[in-house]
Scaffold this motif. Structure first.
Motif, short mmCIF file in Angstrom:
data_model
loop_
_atom_site.label_atom_id
_atom_site.label_comp_id
_atom_site.label_asym_id
_atom_site.label_seq_id
_atom_site.Cartn_x
_atom_site.Cartn_y
_atom_site.Cartn_z
N UNK A 137 0.83 -1.20 0.00
CA UNK A 137 0.00 0.00 0.00
C UNK A 137 0.87 1.26 0.00
N UNK A 138 0.38 2.30 -0.67
CA UNK A 138 1.05 3.59 -0.66
C UNK A 138 0.00 4.69 -0.55
N UNK A 139 0.11 5.53 0.47
CA UNK A 139 -0.87 6.57 0.71
C UNK A 139 -0.69 7.72 -0.28
N UNK A 140 -1.82 8.17 -0.88
CA UNK A 140 -1.77 9.23 -1.89
C UNK A 140 -2.32 10.57 -1.39
N UNK A 141 -3.28 10.54 -0.47
CA UNK A 141 -3.84 11.80 0.04
C UNK A 141 -3.67 11.83 1.55
N UNK A 142 -3.64 13.06 2.08
CA UNK A 142 -3.40 13.25 3.52
C UNK A 142 -4.42 14.25 4.06
N UNK A 143 -5.63 13.76 4.35
CA UNK A 143 -6.67 14.67 4.86
C UNK A 143 -6.30 15.23 6.23
N UNK A 144 -6.66 16.48 6.44
CA UNK A 144 -6.41 17.14 7.71
C UNK A 144 -7.74 17.52 8.34
N UNK A 145 -7.86 17.30 9.64
CA UNK A 145 -9.10 17.59 10.33
C UNK A 145 -10.09 16.44 10.21
N UNK A 146 -11.36 16.74 10.47
CA UNK A 146 -12.40 15.72 10.51
C UNK A 146 -12.97 15.46 9.12
N UNK A 147 -12.15 14.97 8.21
CA UNK A 147 -12.61 14.68 6.84
C UNK A 147 -12.10 13.31 6.42
N UNK A 148 -12.75 12.76 5.38
CA UNK A 148 -12.36 11.46 4.85
C UNK A 148 -12.27 11.56 3.33
N UNK A 149 -11.24 10.98 2.74
CA UNK A 149 -11.07 10.98 1.29
C UNK A 149 -11.56 9.65 0.72
N UNK A 150 -12.57 9.70 -0.16
CA UNK A 150 -13.23 8.49 -0.64
C UNK A 150 -13.44 8.57 -2.15
N UNK A 151 -13.85 7.43 -2.72
CA UNK A 151 -14.23 7.31 -4.14
C UNK A 151 -13.18 7.87 -5.10
N UNK A 152 -11.95 7.33 -5.07
CA UNK A 152 -10.90 7.84 -5.96
C UNK A 152 -11.06 7.32 -7.39
N UNK A 153 -10.50 8.08 -8.35
CA UNK A 153 -10.48 7.65 -9.75
C UNK A 153 -9.35 8.38 -10.46
N UNK A 154 -8.47 7.62 -11.13
CA UNK A 154 -7.37 8.20 -11.89
C UNK A 154 -7.81 8.36 -13.35
N UNK A 155 -7.46 9.48 -13.95
CA UNK A 155 -7.81 9.75 -15.35
C UNK A 155 -7.13 8.73 -16.26
N UNK A 156 -7.71 8.45 -17.43
CA UNK A 156 -7.12 7.48 -18.35
C UNK A 156 -5.68 7.80 -18.76
N UNK A 157 -5.33 9.11 -18.81
CA UNK A 157 -3.96 9.45 -19.17
C UNK A 157 -3.01 9.41 -17.98
N UNK A 158 -3.53 9.10 -16.78
CA UNK A 158 -2.70 8.94 -15.59
C UNK A 158 -2.20 10.23 -14.98
N UNK A 159 -2.71 11.38 -15.43
CA UNK A 159 -2.17 12.65 -14.96
C UNK A 159 -2.95 13.28 -13.82
N UNK A 160 -4.15 12.78 -13.54
CA UNK A 160 -4.99 13.42 -12.51
C UNK A 160 -5.69 12.38 -11.67
N UNK A 161 -5.84 12.68 -10.40
CA UNK A 161 -6.60 11.86 -9.46
C UNK A 161 -7.78 12.69 -8.96
N UNK A 162 -8.97 12.13 -9.10
CA UNK A 162 -10.19 12.76 -8.56
C UNK A 162 -10.62 11.95 -7.35
N UNK A 163 -11.06 12.63 -6.30
CA UNK A 163 -11.65 11.96 -5.15
C UNK A 163 -12.63 12.92 -4.47
#
Length: 737
Positions: free
Chosen positions: A383-409
């Motif tokens: 496993x490798x962590x990609x996002x680092x939420x701060x405070x009372x939040x959660x990062x969910x439902x990730x998706x990488x673009x087909x060209x591999x240049x962007x991550x949406x969550x």
């Protein structure tokens, strides 16, 4: 006709240039958005203006929930002194929009401020006139003249199709919308000189020619449809054609890279367990891939087409395994294990890296930390962590673009609402910079990238939306398809076209009532539906005098707090905030209702009068707050506070003030005993948990019972009602205290 900036209706004068509303010459205070809304309505008197059009006009550069519109309409009606839903000025057309119903006259300032004789909108003019009631009735009942009498250019076949819409005699009209649709299609086919023909599945397309898959669940039998658009006319609306019809619950569709197969979860022919199935589009029956007794969910097809990854919930409910299997079946292989904090509230999703060598999931970084996006290598499970939420939040439902240049969550501030973020990626999916916020806080599902790696699709407000993930901007609703849509996925077919798959889910939950002669006594009659609508009604709480019920409902389009009589009559919407409220609870004196929501992008406790009004945020000076309940004397409110990843029970004065921690061990939902001596609380609300009793004077907490599902318990005199899925006879149970 001149374009005057002033218009008059009734005793009011609106000046859109000076942005002022006058009543008999005196200013009427309006918020900027309420004024914009009034100006939009007055500009088109008598015309039905859809909710979508009004949202675009009043909030042109912002994506807001529909409840904001309803709230401003309510405020505008009050400012005009006409609070009725269909009063003198603003009429409501159910589920469609609003209409300004008063006569509007443009005012010429050069004419002494008198109404202009030009351009007066004839709203309110009698549609039929006559010397007597009998003559008026005869005019109303008179059959309309055929269109060809008005203009000879109308072809006979068009006139034949149109006339049934105009007939006064109900027997001579189209009896159903399906009849009208068939007549229109026949006319369309005849005008083109071709007969209707079946369009094979492989001709379906997306963008200009879409294909969509619906899974109708859970109240109605599951059904799969294609929404197709004819090649012959590019502007023709999309049509939904049945593909499958399955009983049970279908979820989480994902397309094969060539767009010819779809993988999804289904509860199966016996509707007893969620497993993974594969279906060829347009042919055959679903083929089961898994049969494990555990709950399989969130399947996703790899970009190279060789593997299907999915999640399997462990029997304990807290952990899930990341598994992989070949599309044709075979041996399943466990890749890794995850344990996100809020998996039980809303199922998490799984997505692939573009090179098919890794997957993205949501997981907890460790004790006391909030969920983040992780990358998992398929060959090693590392496993490798990609996002680092701060405070009372959660990062969910990730998706990488087909060209591999962007991550949406989506960064969630509550279990059911959050905002979409984008982070740029370098080689090997390494984040490059900080995440950029794309949307306001909304209740949305998982995003899906379009093949161009620029736009995303997502579900929100009962529809599907597209958004430019690079420039942000305002989301645009997809036309013709997407009603009640969820989890969209897009794939490019072998011939270069694109295909969309999504699930259509329509839930009609109702509030039910059981009558008993006394606490703990078996029900004297079968359960009956007490509060019902065509949408979801849930989480009820009975007022202390038993005359009203507070509950959560989306019958107005957005989830809000409502109150009604126990039989469902006299229903009244109490809030119009668009903040995904929940858990309404009455004060013992019946004057107040407490609930939780996210008005400031985080969980808070709000208080509103049971007669309505503006809710008051009680926990602005607290880290957060959720699941409120009153003390028996109405002086205190108990609630949960989450700190360092753990929930504890706190209390604060109902009038506001400093919070006081009540429990030292984990606690989520608390209810005080009728005599005010004890506090009963459940450890967790997201999975089966234990109920504890804490003496409020002094003493240690004592476990009362185990296995309470989703925090569903209530304390009455002499006992506790609760729901226990683990008992031999599932349902409502009662136990002595």
């Amino acid at each position: 006709m001149e374009n005057f900036s002033q218009s008059q209706f009734g005793p009011f004068l609106i000046d859109v240039r000076e942005r002022v509303l006058l009543r008999d010459g005196q200013p009427v205070p309006l918020t900027p958005k309420a004024f914009d809304l009034l100006a939009a309505l007055v500009a088109q008197p008598g015309r039905l203006i859809s909710k979508e059009d009004l949202l675009q006009k009043v909030w042109p550069e912002t994506f807001v929930e529909e409840s904001n519109l309803a709230y401003n309409v309510c405020a505008l009606r009050k400012a005009l002194g006409d609070p009725a839903e269909n009063g003198r000025y603003i009429g409501t057309v159910s589920k469609q929009g609003y209409r300004f119903t008063a006569t509007v006259s443009p005012v010429n300032p050069a004419n002494g401020g008198q109404p202009s004789s030009e351009g007066t909108a004839e709203i309110g003019r009698e549609a039929f006139t006559g010397e007597s009631r009998l003559s008026i009735l005869a005019e109303v009942n008179e059959e309309p003249a055929p269109p060809r009498r008005l203009t000879t250019s109308v072809p006979p076949d068009v006139e034949k199709t149109v006339l049934p819409f105009l007939r006064q005699d109900p027997v001579r009209r189209y009896q159903t919308i399906a009849d009208a649709k068939v007549a229109h299609e026949d006319l369309d086919a005849d005008s083109s000189g071709t007969a209707q023909r079946h369009v094979p599945p492989r001709s379906f397309a997306f963008s200009r020619r879409w294909a969509a898959l619906f899974a109708l669940a859970p109240v109605l039998p599951a059904a799969v449809y294609f929404a197709v658009q004819s090649r012959r006319v590019s502007s023709e609306p999309l049509r939904a054609l049945p593909l499958t019809s399955l009983q049970g619950v279908m979820r989480s569709p994902s397309l094969s890279p060539d767009g010819n197969y779809v993988v999804f979860t289904w509860t199966g022919p016996k509707q007893d367990n969620s497993d993974i199935y594969v279906q060829q589009i347009g042919a055959g029956s679903p083929h089961p891939l898994t049969s494990d007794p555990s709950n399989d969910y969130s399947p996703s097809w790899s970009p190279d087409g060789r593997t299907i990854a999915f999640l399997r919930r462990e029997p304990s409910g807290g952990k899930s395994g990341v598994w992989r299997i070949a599309p044709l079946g075979g041996t399943e292989r466990k890749v890794a294990e995850i344990q996100p904090r809020l998996a039980m509230y809303r199922p998490i999703s799984l997505a692939w890296c573009p090179d098919s060598r890794c997957v993205l999931v949501t997981d907890s970084p460790g004790e006391g930390k909030w969920d983040a996006v992780f990358l998992i290598a398929l060959d090693t499970g590392e496993k490798r962590q990609l996002t680092y939420p701060e405070g009372q939040v959660l990062d969910v439902d990730p998706a990488i673009s087909p060209d591999g240049r962007s991550l949406i969550f989506r960064r969630d501030t509550t279990p059911f609402s959050g905002a979409f973020y984008r982070v740029s990626l370098k080689a090997n999916a390494v984040p490059d910079g900080e995440p950029v916020r794309l949307t306001s806080t909304l209740s949305a599902g998982r995003p899906a990238w379009m093949p161009d790696s620029r736009e995303i699709l997502f579900a929100a407000r009962g529809a599907l939306w597209r958004l430019d993930a690079r420039t942000r901007g305002t989301p645009t609703r997809l036309p013709f398809v997407g009603q009640d849509g969820l989890t969209p996925v897009v794939s490019r077919t072998l011939d270069g076209r694109q295909r969309l798959v999504y699930m259509r889910s329509f839930a009609d939950g109702n509030v039910w009532r059981v009558d008993t002669s006394a606490a703990g006594v078996p029900a004297s009659t079968p359960p009956v539906a007490a509060i019902a609508s065509t949408r979801s009604d849930q989480i009820p709480n009975l007022s202390p005098n038993g005359l009203q019920v507070a509950f959560l409902s989306n019958r107005s389009g957005e989830s809000e707090i409502w109150v009604a009589a126990p039989d469902g009559s006299n229903a009244d919407q109490l809030t119009s905030l668009g903040i995904t409220p929940g858990f309404p609870r009455w004060s013992p004196d019946g004057k107040l209702i407490a609930f939780h929501g996210d008005p400031e992008g985080r969980p808070d406790i709000l208080l509103v009068s049971s007669r309505g009004g503006k809710p008051r945020n009680l926990t602005t000076n607290m880290p957060n707050g959720g699941f409120p309940s009153f003390s028996r004397d109405s002086q205190w409110i108990y609630f949960t506070v989450v700190q360092s990843g753990e929930a504890r029970i706190w209390k604060m004065p109902a009038s506001g003030g400093a919070g006081v921690q009540v429990t030292n061990n984990i606690g989520t939902i608390a209810i005080e005993s009728h005599d005010g001596r004890d506090l009963y609380y459940v450890e967790r609300a997201e999975r089966p948990s234990s109920v504890w009793r804490l003496p409020l004077g002094s003493g240690a907490p004592v476990k009362v019972l185990d296995g309470v599902v989703l925090g569903t318990f209530d304390v009455v005199e002499g006992g506790i009602y609760y729901i226990d899925r683990l008992s031999s006879e599932a349902g409502v149970q009662v136990t002595g205290r």
